[in-house]
Scaffold this motif. Structure first.
Motif: not given
Length: 280
Positions: A254-280
Motif C-alpha cells: 500500500x505504501x508504494x501505491x500511496x507514494x506514487x499516487x500522491x506525487x512522492x519522490x520516486x527514489x524514496x518510494x522505491x528505496x525498499x527494493x533490494x540492491x541485488x536479487x535473482x529470479x532463478x
C-alpha cells in the motif's frame, strides 16, 4: 500545504527524531564491523497537482559492510488525492484533501544470516485522523530465536498500551505481508495496524513505543548474526528471497501505491527494493 496543527506537528517531530535515533544506531553497528559507512541524506519537495507546495521529505540511504542497503525516509506531505484514488483512502471519499507524515525503513543485509527488516509508522488526516504502521522481520535463513525475540519485543510494546492489540495486529501482519501469487509469506511476521482512530495522545504513545521496540529488537538481532560465516548457497537463497520481496513491494504494498499516487519522490518510494536479487 496548510500550516500544521498541534497533533500533526507532534507526529512529524517524533518521526524525525526516531529517524535520527535509528540512523545513529545503524551507523554504530557499521563502526563495530570496521566500516566508516554513514547515511547520505537527500531532501525533496513535492508539489500537488494545483502547483501549490505540497510538503516533502528527506531520503536517507546507507550502503556499508553490514547493511548492504538501508533506507530510512521521513516525509510530511499534503494536498488533494486525484480522481478515484480518494475513494480508496479512509475518510477521503467525500473530501480529497489530506495530510500525511511518517517514517519508512527497509534494510537489506550483506550477510544472509542477518534478517532484512521493514518498519513504517504514519499519521494521516482526511475527514478522519488515524495512525497506521508496523514492523516485520524478513530473514532469508530464519532463526527461531530471532523470530521469538522480535515478536516478544513488539508484544511487550502492544501490551503496555490500550491501543495495542498484539493478537490482532500480529494476525494482520500475517495476512498483509503475504505474496498471494506465490502462496507464501514474505517473512516471519511482526505487527501491522491501520486506521487507528480515537484519542490522539493514547494512540500516539503506542506508536512511539512501536518505534522504540523496533530500535530495541532489531539492532540486537543484527549484532547476534552479523559475524556468522555464509556459503555461496546461503547467498543464492538470499538473492532468490529478495526477488520475492521485490514482487510484494511492487505488486501489493500500500505504501508504494500511496507514494506514487500522491506525487512522492520516486527514489524514496522505491528505496525498499533490494540492491541485488535473482529470479532463478
Amino acid at each position: 500545504m496548510k500550516p500544521l496543527d498541534s497533533e500533526q506537528t507532534q507526529a512529524r517531530h517524533w518521526f524525525g527524531h526516531l529517524r535520527d535515533l535509528i540512523c545513529a544506531e545503524f551507523e554504530a553497528i557499521e563502526r563495530e564491523a570496521g566500516s566508516d559507512a554513514s547515511f547520505d541524506y537527500t531532501a525533496w519537495d513535492r508539489s500537488d497537482p494545483s502547483g501549490e507546495p505540497g510538503g516533502g521529505g528527506v531520503r536517507g540511504v546507507m550502503k556499508g559492510r553490514v547493511f548492504e542497503k538501508v533506507g530510512v525516509n521521513v516525509s510530511t506531505v499534503g494536498g488533494a488525492f486525484e480522481g478515484d484514488f480518494a475513494k480508496s483512502i479512509h475518510g477521503a471519499a467525500d473530501d480529497p484533501q489530506f495530510f500525511a507524515t511518517g517514517i519508512s525503513l527497509v534494510a537489506h543485509m550483506t550477510n544472509p544470516h542477518v534478517p532484512a527488516v521493514h518498519m513504517n509508522c504514519r499519521f494521516l488526516t482526511t475527514t478522519k485522523r488515524w495512525f497506521g504502521g508496523g514492523a516485520d522481520l524478513n530473514p532469508p535463513l530464519p532463526y527461531a530465536e530471532d523470530t521469538a525475540d522480535f515478536h516478544a519485543t513488539l508484544q511487550r510494546a502492544c501490551d503496555a498500551h490500550p491501543a495495542g492489540d498484539y493478537p490482532r495486529f500480529s494476525a494482520w501482519a500475517e495476512d498483509y505481508f503475504r505474496i498471494p501469487h506465490r502462496g507464501v509469506n514474505r517473512g516471519v511476521g511482526g505487527i501491522f495496524f491501520d486506521h487507528l482512530e480515537g484519542d490522539f495522545a493514547t494512540n500516539f504513545a503506542f506508536v512511539q513505543d512501536v518505534g522504540r521496540a523496533f530500535l530495541d529488537a532489531y539492532p540486537r538481532i543484527v549484532r547476534r548474526r552479523m559475524g556468522e560465516a555464509w556459503t555461496p548457497e546461503d547467498e543464492a537463497t538470499m538473492l532468490e528471497w529478495r526477488g520475492r520481496y521485490a514482487e510484494f513491494n511492487l505488486v501489493y504494498d500500500r505504501g508504494t501505491l500511496f507514494g506514487l499516487k500522491t506525487g512522492g519522490n520516486i527514489d524514496a518510494i522505491l528505496m525498499s527494493l533490494p540492491p541485488r536479487a535473482t529470479w532463478a
